[in-house]
Structures are given as structure tokens and as C-alpha cells.
Design a protein around this motif. Structure first.
Motif, mmCIF file in Angstrom:
data_model
loop_
_atom_site.group_PDB
_atom_site.id
_atom_site.type_symbol
_atom_site.label_atom_id
_atom_site.label_comp_id
_atom_site.label_asym_id
_atom_site.label_seq_id
_atom_site.Cartn_x
_atom_site.Cartn_y
_atom_site.Cartn_z
ATOM 1 N N GLY A 1 -11.159 0.012 1.368
ATOM 2 C CA GLY A 1 -10.585 1.322 2.859
ATOM 3 C C GLY A 1 -9.736 -0.369 3.701
ATOM 4 O O GLY A 1 -9.257 0.162 4.100
ATOM 5 N N ALA A 2 -10.321 -1.729 3.539
ATOM 6 C CA ALA A 2 -9.943 -2.150 3.886
ATOM 7 C C ALA A 2 -8.508 -3.063 3.171
ATOM 8 O O ALA A 2 -7.320 -2.857 4.192
ATOM 9 C CB ALA A 2 -10.326 -3.857 4.312
ATOM 10 N N GLN A 3 -8.386 -2.517 2.096
ATOM 11 C CA GLN A 3 -6.797 -2.803 1.667
ATOM 12 C C GLN A 3 -5.475 -1.339 1.824
ATOM 13 O O GLN A 3 -4.595 -1.844 2.692
ATOM 14 C CB GLN A 3 -7.001 -2.731 0.132
ATOM 15 N N GLY A 4 -6.086 -0.162 2.363
ATOM 16 C CA GLY A 4 -5.756 0.478 2.247
ATOM 17 C C GLY A 4 -5.243 0.513 3.934
ATOM 18 O O GLY A 4 -4.040 0.745 4.540
ATOM 19 N N ILE A 5 -5.752 0.020 4.570
ATOM 20 C CA ILE A 5 -5.718 -0.295 6.904
ATOM 21 C C ILE A 5 -4.022 -0.851 6.830
ATOM 22 O O ILE A 5 -2.990 -1.683 7.268
ATOM 23 C CB ILE A 5 -6.838 -0.707 7.360
ATOM 24 N N TYR A 6 -4.749 -2.799 5.668
ATOM 25 C CA TYR A 6 -3.604 -3.905 5.477
ATOM 26 C C TYR A 6 -2.082 -2.655 5.068
ATOM 27 O O TYR A 6 -1.445 -3.204 5.413
ATOM 28 C CB TYR A 6 -4.279 -4.915 5.037
ATOM 29 N N THR B 1 -7.301 8.106 12.731
ATOM 30 C CA THR B 1 -7.129 8.826 11.427
ATOM 31 C C THR B 1 -8.145 8.634 10.574
ATOM 32 O O THR B 1 -8.398 9.307 9.491
ATOM 33 C CB THR B 1 -5.837 9.302 11.524
ATOM 34 N N GLN B 2 -7.602 7.524 9.324
ATOM 35 C CA GLN B 2 -8.310 7.155 8.209
ATOM 36 C C GLN B 2 -9.237 6.765 8.448
ATOM 37 O O GLN B 2 -9.673 7.115 7.693
ATOM 38 C CB GLN B 2 -6.770 5.530 8.126
ATOM 39 N N LEU B 3 -9.179 5.801 9.006
ATOM 40 C CA LEU B 3 -10.684 5.078 9.286
ATOM 41 C C LEU B 3 -11.771 6.146 9.481
ATOM 42 O O LEU B 3 -12.939 5.971 9.347
ATOM 43 C CB LEU B 3 -10.816 4.594 10.926
#
Length: 272
Positions: free
Chosen positions: A91-96, A113-115
């Protein structure tokens, strides 16, 4: 075999097992996510993929607990930590990857929205994981029935990425019903209450493709709760009548009956 079981008694091995499950489940998106550099599916364009990753991680984690951990509570909790850490890292990698400034407090609407979607699915999948891992198999089969559609979707996604495997694409849809049939076979049919679980599980299996696809489309529409619920209802009503439910139902029933009969025969032979 006994040495392998001793290895799994180590807490670090259980955490590694949970992380490994997440890594295996998300591997197809290493190729799918090349354009946006996010390994994890994004809520903006692939909610269905996000649902599949969350659901299949819970399903495989539950299988690991029952098969290797023998349903022990400690094993269940520590493996859940591994799954949580694996999902959290993705999840962190996707946000970054999609919004590097997010860790500086500058969140875009897409990141928010992703979070929300990722967090909601993570909580739901962990709840399903614990319930399917700890409950008695006849009851847990109901939760497995809701997750089997993720097996079919995942295998079809893998097939679409492998040259020459596309010809088997349609048949892979029956993988979920086949596995559910095996589970129901171990539940057995000698008790009347177990037959009730069979019926309910098969009903869940029938409606889940429509539920998953309708949910994905409703979330991707980025509508408010009211319009999103209306969009879900409309989409679900349209999809449920189009589902080819007969063949998956027959696959599950035939597998369940055959497995049940074989298990009954084997048990009688062992008693003698």
C-alpha cells in the motif's frame, strides 16, 4: 515432514509465510502495473484487482493456518501480522509510486480514495481470514464460498499474461467452484445441518461474481454513498441474471459428492 513442521513453529517463519502469501498473490500486477509503477492495483482503475488481492491473501492465509498451523490461535495471529505487513508495504509503495509527495502531507484525491478503499478491504479481508481460519469447517465453508471467486479471477489474470495460456482462460473460471466442491466434500453430507451449509455456500458462490464486479464498478465511479449504492444495485441486478451459474454449480456439487463418498469409504476402511 516433522522437521518442516518444527520450522513453522518459529514466529519469524509464520510472519515470512504471511508476507510470502501477499507477494505471490500480487505477482501478476508486477507486469500490469508497469505504466503507473504501482505494484498494488489502484482504486482509480482496478478496484476488481484490489478486491482479488485482498480476498485471495485471506484465503491462502486461512489455508496455511488450517493445514500447517492446525488452527492454533498463536499461529493465526502471527501469520496475520505477516499478511498485514506485506499488504501495508504494498500500500505504501503504491501511494509513493503514484504520488511521491503524499508522505509530505500532500494527498491527492486519488491517493485519498486509494487509502480508503485499500484500508477498508484490508480490514475486511483480515476479518474474513480470522473467521475462516478459526471457525469449524462447515461454518468456515460459507466464508470460503465468498472468496472462491478470487481464485478464478486471479488464475484468469495470470493466464492473460502468459503466452499460449489464453486458450485455457475460460476453463480457469471453474477453478473456484472446483476448490469449493472439495471443501464441501470434507464437510460431508451425513448430517442434515451440513446440507444446509452446502446450499448456502453454493448460493454465495453464485452471487459473488455479481457482488464483486458491481462493487468494483460502484467504487470506481467515485460517487457519494447514496449514488454509489444505487449504481451497485443497478449493476448487480443486471449482472445476476447474466451469470452462467449452472456449470459452476454442477462442478461444485459433483466434486463435493465425489469427495464426500471417497472420504466415507476411506474412513470405513480405516475402521476395519
Amino acid at each position: 515432514m516433522s522437521s518442516m513442521r518444527r520450522v513453522w513453529q518459529n514466529w519469524w517463519m509464520q510472519i515470512a509465510g504471511g508476507i510470502l502469501i501477499v507477494v505471490i498473490v500480487v505477482m501478476p500486477w508486477l507486469w500490469i502495473g508497469e505504466e503507473d509503477r504501482s505494484i498494488l492495483p489502484l482504486a482509480g482503475n482496478d478496484v476488481l484487482g484490489l478486491i482479488v488481492v485482498s480476498s485471495l491473501s485471506a484465503l491462502l492465509g486461512s489455508w496455511l493456518v488450517r493445514r500447517v498451523g492446525r488452527g492454533r490461535t498463536g499461529f493465526t495471529v502471527v501469520t496475520a501480522v505477516g499478511i498485514f505487513l506485506g499488504m501495508l508495504g504494498l500500500g505504501a509503495q503504491g501511494i509513493y509510486a503514484t504520488n511521491p509527495s503524499a508522505f509530505g502531507g500532500k494527498l491527492t484525491q486519488a491517493s485519498v480514495t486509494q487509502l480508503w478503499v485499500f484500508g477498508s478491504l484490508l480490514v475486511l479481508s483480515l476479518a474474513w481470514y480470522f473467521l475462516s481460519a478459526k471457525l469449524r469447517l462447515p461454518v468456515a465453508a460459507l466464508f470460503y464460498a465468498t472468496m472462491m471467486v478470487s481464485v478464478s479471477y486471479w488464475l484468469q489474470i495470470v493466464a492473460s499474461l502468459i503466452a499460449g495460456a489464453q486458450s485455457y482462460y475460460v476453463y480457469l473460471w471453474y477453478a473456484g467452484p472446483l476448490i469449493l466442491g472439495l471443501i464441501l466434500g470434507f464437510v460431508g453430507f451425513l448430517r442434515a445441518i451440513n446440507l444446509v451449509f452446502w446450499v448456502v455456500a453454493l448460493a454465495f458462490q453464485w452471487v459473488m461474481p455479481a457482488v464483486v464486479e458491481s462493487s468494483a464498478k460502484a467504487i470506481q465511479s467515485e460517487a457519494q454513498i447514496g449514488p454509489a449504492a444505487s449504481a451497485f444495485s443497478k449493476e448487480f441486478s443486471a449482472l445476476i441474471v447474466e451469470l452462467d451459474w449452472q456449470t459452476p454449480l454442477i462442478v461444485s456439487l459433483a466434486t463435493a459428492m465425489l469427495t464426500s463418498v471417497v472420504i466415507v469409504i476411506v474412513r470405513k476402511v480405516r475402521r476395519r
